[in-house]
Write an enzyme that holds these catalytic residues in place. Structure first.
Site, PDB file in Angstrom:
ATOM      1  CB  THR A 100      -0.870  -0.056   1.278  1.00  0.00           C
ATOM      2  OG1 THR A 100      -1.810  -1.094   1.112  1.00  0.00           O
ATOM      3  CG2 THR A 100      -1.570   1.240   1.575  1.00  0.00           C
ATOM      4  CG  ASP A 105      -5.913  -0.802   6.507  1.00  0.00           C
ATOM      5  OD1 ASP A 105      -5.743  -1.733   5.684  1.00  0.00           O
ATOM      6  OD2 ASP A 105      -5.081   0.106   6.662  1.00  0.00           O
ATOM      7  N   GLY A 146      -0.284  -2.680   6.100  1.00  0.00           N
ATOM      8  CA  GLY A 146      -0.216  -3.962   6.790  1.00  0.00           C
ATOM      9  C   GLY A 146      -1.505  -4.725   6.566  1.00  0.00           C
ATOM     10  N   GLY A 184      -4.931  -5.468   6.552  1.00  0.00           N
ATOM     11  CA  GLY A 184      -6.005  -4.511   6.762  1.00  0.00           C
ATOM     12  C   GLY A 184      -7.040  -4.930   7.779  1.00  0.00           C
TER      13      GLY A 184
END
Ligand code: ASP
Length: 322
Positions: free
Chosen positions: A179, A210, A231, A233
């Site tokens: 991400t 997330d 990381g 989510g």
């Protein structure tokens, strides 16, 4: 007194090991991080706002096939790309998010438009794209544009195990994250955060992570902090990581370092979460925190040099034009 301003970016975190990195690939990452952080920094230098600086930085990484956002996004179980993005303006707690995006080249720009041009805070899937095409004049981008052979190979490996993984997983049982995100403080004291992702390899059933969740993977509040996370989510969301960092600073008087450390090494880690955050506080202090082998990350020093690091044990160092 000149007003402080600063920016930090990440391009994902996880099991990023030196042994897996060729010198050419490492250099390509460092250069992409340099160009991204300098794009955002240029907006701040010229008096632009933190929101536009973060969107400019994230756009550069969405356009790079190296990161799990925009071009180069990971593939779903159905071999499609479905992207999520979020922006937040700390000045007024305004936020815009999009999820399940398939045909927009830069989801982060659409997230900003949701915030600025719609009465809503989050739009999903076909509805979000209808808003983009009909209300904002976006071009339709074919799915082919986002595909890279690297992500297809990752999906093939992942399908064999039936698992899901972060974009940088070397083997199915390893977790890495690609991400991208940016946080900034502008010369007027405004904080902003922007985060964009393709999510997890082999994700199914309209899975949302997330990234588009305010307080999950993205948060900004003036006088407090701007945070962008990367990381797994599901855990970042369940631990409301970005919101928890902000709350500890706002109500508990934690410093930015303390808040980020306690959250990334707290429930999130205990529950099996791997990843990291970037943050900037109201004084322009930048902080990076991770609980894994590496996080692609960068900021800019007072002389305007890009400072870049990848591995967890590596200090930020000046990255000059290659
Ligand atoms: N947080 C992202 C998600 O779960 C993945 C990542 O950070 O790479 O969608």
């Amino acid at each position: 007194m000149p007003q402080p301003f600063s920016i930090a970016i990440h391009g994902g975190a996880g099991t990023i090991e030196r042994s897996l990195m060729t010198p050419e690939l490492e250099q390509a990452y460092r250069e992409a991080l340099r160009l991204s952080v300098l794009a955002g920094h240029a907006v701040l230098v010229s008096g632009g706002n933190a929101l536009d600086a973060t969107v400019a930085a994230v756009t550069v990484m969405e356009d790079s096939p190296l990161f799990n956002a925009g071009k180069g996004s990971v593939l779903t179980h159905e071999e499609t790309v479905e992207m999520d993005a979020c922006v937040m303006n700390g000045q007024n707690l305004d936020a815009g998010a999009v999820t399940l995006i398939r045909h927009i080249k830069n989801p982060i720009q659409l997230a900003r438009d949701v915030m600025l041009k719609s009465p809503h805070a989050m739009l999903a899937g076909d509805g979000a794209e209808a808003f983009a095409f009909k209300e904002c004049g976006y071009d339709y981008t074919e799915q082919d544009y986002f595909f890279t052979p690297r992500r297809y190979n990752e999906l093939k490996v992942m399908k064999k195990t039936g698992g899901v993984a972060l974009s940088e997983a070397r083997y199915p049982d390893e977790k890495k994250h690609g991400t991208v995100g940016a946080v900034a403080l502008d010369k007027n004291g405004n904080l902003a955060a922007a985060t964009s992702t393709g999510g997890l390899t082999n994700k199914r059933w309209g899975r949302v992570g997330d990234t588009p969740i305010v307080g999950g993977g993205n948060y900004a509040r003036n006088g407090n902090v701007a945070v962008s996370a990367t990381g797994m989510g599901e855990l970042l969301m369940r631990c409301t990581v970005a919101g928890d960092i902000a709350g500890r600073m706002q109500y508990g008087d934690a410093s930015i370092e303390q808040a980020c450390r306690d959250v990334i090494h707290g429930d999130f880690l205990d529950l099996g979460g791997e990843g990291g955050v970037i943050a900037v506080d109201a004084n322009g202090k930048v902080n990076f925190e991770l609980n894994c082998a590496g996080m692609y990350r960068a900021t800019v020093d007072e002389s305007g040099n890009a400072l870049v690091a990848i591995f967890a044990d590596e200090a930020l160092r000046v990255e000059s034009n290659s």
